[in-house]
Design a protein around this motif. Sequence first.
Motif, PDB file in Angstrom:
ATOM      1  N   THR A 104       0.835  -1.197   0.000  1.00 18.09           N
ATOM      2  CA  THR A 104       0.000   0.000   0.000  1.00 18.09           C
ATOM      3  C   THR A 104       0.874   1.252   0.000  1.00 18.09           C
ATOM      4  N   PRO A 105       0.411   2.309  -0.665  1.00 15.54           N
ATOM      5  CA  PRO A 105       1.230   3.524  -0.766  1.00 15.54           C
ATOM      6  C   PRO A 105       1.555   4.179   0.578  1.00 15.54           C
ATOM      7  N   TRP A 106       0.662   4.119   1.550  1.00 12.40           N
ATOM      8  CA  TRP A 106       0.935   4.809   2.816  1.00 12.40           C
ATOM      9  C   TRP A 106       2.059   4.148   3.595  1.00 12.40           C
ATOM     10  N   ALA A 108       4.649   2.480   2.171  1.00  6.62           N
ATOM     11  CA  ALA A 108       5.871   2.847   1.437  1.00  6.62           C
ATOM     12  C   ALA A 108       6.237   4.302   1.718  1.00  6.62           C
ATOM     13  N   GLY A 109       5.254   5.171   1.763  1.00  8.57           N
ATOM     14  CA  GLY A 109       5.509   6.585   2.063  1.00  8.57           C
ATOM     15  C   GLY A 109       6.018   6.798   3.473  1.00  8.57           C
ATOM     16  N   MET A 110       5.468   6.051   4.417  1.00  9.37           N
ATOM     17  CA  MET A 110       5.907   6.159   5.808  1.00  9.37           C
ATOM     18  C   MET A 110       7.377   5.774   5.928  1.00  9.37           C
ATOM     19  N   THR A 111       7.757   4.719   5.246  1.00 11.02           N
ATOM     20  CA  THR A 111       9.143   4.265   5.305  1.00 11.02           C
ATOM     21  C   THR A 111      10.077   5.272   4.646  1.00 11.02           C
ATOM     22  N   LYS A 112       9.686   5.824   3.510  1.00  9.14           N
ATOM     23  CA  LYS A 112      10.532   6.794   2.802  1.00  9.14           C
ATOM     24  C   LYS A 112      10.624   8.124   3.550  1.00  9.14           C
ATOM     25  N   ALA A 113       9.593   8.489   4.294  1.00  6.92           N
ATOM     26  CA  ALA A 113       9.590   9.770   4.998  1.00  6.92           C
ATOM     27  C   ALA A 113      10.577   9.802   6.154  1.00  6.92           C
TER      28      ALA A 113
END
Length: 193
Positions: A104-106, A108-113
């Motif tokens: 899920t995008p959220w 992946a985004g949480m990890t990249k942030a």
Amino acid sequence: MNQWHLFLAFFRVGMLGYGGGPSSIPLVRAEVVAKYRWMADEEFAEILAIANALPGPIATKLAGYIGYRVGGALGLVNAVLATTAPTVVLMIVLLAALSSFKDTPWVAGMTKAVVPVVAVMLAEMTWQFAKQARAALGWRPAALLLLACFLALQWLGLHPALVVAVLLAAAFVGRSKPKAVDRDKGGERRASS
């Protein structure tokens, strides 16, 4: 009271040290040097250099040494458990939960942030160590040493532990050399430093 503070300090490191050992180092420094003042910045830098030259996870080595120093054998066990227990528990819980949401995008985004936050923490700690090196060695030697270490790590691809070991050996050899004696204008003998 020291045992409780040790536990809290290293529990926070274990809980907030997202990204592994390098991201934990600024957190350990914040607890040990800034908050509880168990040691000075210079001493922390020396301990960090030695810990980097030894095998194993950096956060655990720092916790073990600092725990022993502050609270003896019980402090060592306390600090190491406080550092590792949150990771073990969170790995089991989060990986079980996130494995079903990994695409899920959220997630992946949480990890990249988190990556830029860790980068800023490491940059701030690097700046503090660079200022300490400049104060101890002077501007030019510190800059040359920083450049040499950067080239050894990035260009030559040497392992950081090897670079640290070479620097420690050079410092040891340099310290054990007898000081040269020369004569000043008045003919008196004096030790040159």
